[in-house]
Design a protein around this motif. Sequence first.
Motif, mmCIF file in Angstrom:
data_model
loop_
_atom_site.group_PDB
_atom_site.id
_atom_site.type_symbol
_atom_site.label_atom_id
_atom_site.label_comp_id
_atom_site.label_asym_id
_atom_site.label_seq_id
_atom_site.Cartn_x
_atom_site.Cartn_y
_atom_site.Cartn_z
ATOM 1 N N LYS A 55 0.826 -1.220 0.000
ATOM 2 C CA LYS A 55 0.000 0.000 0.000
ATOM 3 C C LYS A 55 0.860 1.271 0.000
ATOM 4 O O LYS A 55 0.662 2.165 -0.811
ATOM 5 C CB LYS A 55 -0.923 0.019 1.234
ATOM 6 C CG LYS A 55 -1.809 -1.206 1.349
ATOM 7 C CD LYS A 55 -2.687 -1.162 2.571
ATOM 8 C CE LYS A 55 -1.946 -1.198 3.906
ATOM 9 N NZ LYS A 55 -1.265 -2.476 4.197
ATOM 10 N N THR A 56 1.814 1.307 0.938
ATOM 11 C CA THR A 56 2.667 2.504 1.036
ATOM 12 C C THR A 56 3.488 2.678 -0.234
ATOM 13 O O THR A 56 3.623 3.787 -0.756
ATOM 14 C CB THR A 56 3.586 2.402 2.273
ATOM 15 O OG1 THR A 56 2.756 2.389 3.438
ATOM 16 C CG2 THR A 56 4.552 3.562 2.351
ATOM 17 N N THR A 57 4.012 1.584 -0.745
ATOM 18 C CA THR A 57 4.799 1.660 -1.970
ATOM 19 C C THR A 57 3.943 2.230 -3.109
ATOM 20 O O THR A 57 4.390 3.104 -3.856
ATOM 21 C CB THR A 57 5.328 0.251 -2.348
ATOM 22 O OG1 THR A 57 6.033 -0.271 -1.230
ATOM 23 C CG2 THR A 57 6.238 0.305 -3.548
ATOM 24 N N MET A 110 -2.692 9.998 1.702
ATOM 25 C CA MET A 110 -2.777 9.879 3.153
ATOM 26 C C MET A 110 -2.466 8.449 3.564
ATOM 27 O O MET A 110 -3.197 7.525 3.225
ATOM 28 C CB MET A 110 -4.177 10.295 3.621
ATOM 29 C CG MET A 110 -4.594 11.668 3.092
ATOM 30 S SD MET A 110 -6.207 12.218 3.689
ATOM 31 C CE MET A 110 -5.768 12.910 5.281
ATOM 32 N N ASP A 111 -1.353 8.262 4.275
ATOM 33 C CA ASP A 111 -0.907 6.920 4.634
ATOM 34 C C ASP A 111 -1.206 6.642 6.105
ATOM 35 O O ASP A 111 -0.473 7.102 6.984
ATOM 36 C CB ASP A 111 0.589 6.779 4.353
ATOM 37 C CG ASP A 111 1.018 5.308 4.327
ATOM 38 O OD1 ASP A 111 0.222 4.436 4.758
ATOM 39 O OD2 ASP A 111 2.147 5.038 3.869
ATOM 40 N N GLU A 112 -2.278 5.938 6.364
ATOM 41 C CA GLU A 112 -2.738 5.648 7.727
ATOM 42 C C GLU A 112 -2.697 6.895 8.607
ATOM 43 O O GLU A 112 -2.133 6.862 9.716
ATOM 44 C CB GLU A 112 -1.883 4.538 8.350
ATOM 45 C CG GLU A 112 -1.949 3.259 7.547
ATOM 46 C CD GLU A 112 -1.317 2.095 8.285
ATOM 47 O OE1 GLU A 112 -1.603 1.940 9.482
ATOM 48 O OE2 GLU A 112 -0.552 1.349 7.669
ATOM 49 N N PRO A 113 -3.302 7.982 8.145
ATOM 50 C CA PRO A 113 -3.153 9.240 8.879
ATOM 51 C C PRO A 113 -3.784 9.195 10.268
ATOM 52 O O PRO A 113 -3.363 9.931 11.148
ATOM 53 C CB PRO A 113 -3.875 10.253 7.991
ATOM 54 C CG PRO A 113 -4.857 9.451 7.212
ATOM 55 C CD PRO A 113 -4.189 8.126 6.988
HETATM 56 MG MG LIG Z 1 2.430 1.099 4.861
#
Ligand SMILES: [Mg+2]
Length: 355
Positions: free
Chosen positions: A52-54, A170-173
Motif C-alpha cells: 500500500k505505502t509503496t 494519506m498513509d494511515e493518517p
Molecule cells: Mg504502509
Amino acid sequence: MTLYSPGKGQLMIQFDAVHKRFPNGTTAVHDLTLEMPEGGVTVLVGSSGCGKTTTLRMVNRMVEPTSGTIRVGGKDVTEQDAAELRRSIGYVIQQSGLFPHRTVLDNIATVPLLLGHGRRKARARAAELLETVGLTAESGRRYPHQLSGGQQQRVGVARALAADPPVLLMDEPFGAVDPVVRTQLQDELLRLQKELNKTIVFVTHDVDEAVRLGDRIAIFRTGGHLVQCAPPTELLARPADDFVADFLGAERGLKLLSLKTLADVPQGPAPEGGTWTLVLDAANRPVHWASKDAELPVRPLQDDDSLLSALNESVASPTGLIARVDAQGVLTGVSSRDDIHTHAGRAHTEARVAA
Ligand SMILES: [Mg+2]
Ligand SMILES: Nc1ncnc2c1ncn2[C@@H]1O[C@H](COP(=O)(O)OP(=O)(O)OP(=O)(O)O)[C@@H](O)[C@H]1O
C-alpha cells in the motif's frame, strides 16, 4: 501551483501495469492497473506488507516503479520534476511528520514558503487552515509535542492542504489515535472533502474506516496483488473471492447497512395506551420510554442515520420501535423493527442486483 485540472469525472491518477521490485528482490507491487477518479476518495486496504505505502509513494515519485506508467492529471509522473511534483501533492503520514522545532503555524506554512509565497502570506494561509481543520489560533503558536496525537494529525492534514494541491496522499493518517478521536478526524475529513473535492488516496488497515471514507476501495493481497477495486456497497455485497470476504469480516452484512439510510423506512404515529409510552417534552422532543414502573432511554434517529443504527436502536428499544425526529429533534413518527428489518433485507438484494 496546479498540475492540471481535468473536468469532473475524469481520471486523476492512473496506474498502468505498474510493477515495483526493490533491489533486494522483494516484489512490493505486482502488475497494478488501477484508476482513481478525480474528486474521489480511493482507499487502499490489505494486510501489512502488501504494497500500500509503496503504491502511494510511487504517485509522488518517492519510489520509482520498476516498470509501467503512472499518470497524474493525464501526465506521466516520470516526465515531471520530482521535487515540483511532490510539492504539488499533499502527503500525510501516520506520525504526522511535523518538524519538532518549528511552531505549528510554521509547520503548516512550510510548503507555501517553498512555493515562493512571502512569509506573511504563507502564515496568513496557515492560520486559515488551522481553523479549517478545527484547531484554535492559539495552538498555532505551540510546538508539535505540545499537542495531542489527534491534534497533531490535524496539523498534518492542514500542512498537506497548504499548497491547495489537487491530490492528497494519506498513509494511515489516523492510525495512531484512539477510536473516538479517529471517528472525529474521519468526520472532519468527510466535511472537508465535501468542500474541497480533492482526489484522495487513503491507506488504512481498518475496514470500517475504508467503508466510511472510500468512494472506492482497493483491496491488496500479499505480494502486491490488487484483488478487487469497487465502491464499498458493491464490495460488501459481492466480494470477488474468499480473501476479500474474509478481509471484510463476518460483519460484512451489517457494514453494508451502515451505508444505507433510514430515510425510506415508513413511519407512523407513536402508539398510545400500550405498556410503554414515548414521553415527549414541551417541544415534542422524545425524552424516554416509560412504563408503569420503569423508564428506558430513547435515542431518536434522523433520516440520514444509518439502517445499522436503526436496527441497533430497535433491538434495544422495549417496544421494538424507534423514535424518528427532524433536524430540530422534534418527533416525526416511529418505525417498527419489522419495517427496518424488511428494508435491511431489501438493501442487500438491491446491492447484489446493482453490483
Ligand atoms: Mg504502509
Ligand atoms: N525500500 C525497501 N526495500 C526493500 N523492500 C521494501 C522496501 N520498502 C518496502 N519494502 C517491502 O515491500 C513490501 C511492501 O511494503 P509496503 O511498505 O508498501 O507495505 P504496506 O502495505 O504499506 O505495509 P504496512 O501495512 O505494514 O504499512 C514489503 O514486503 C516490504 O518489506
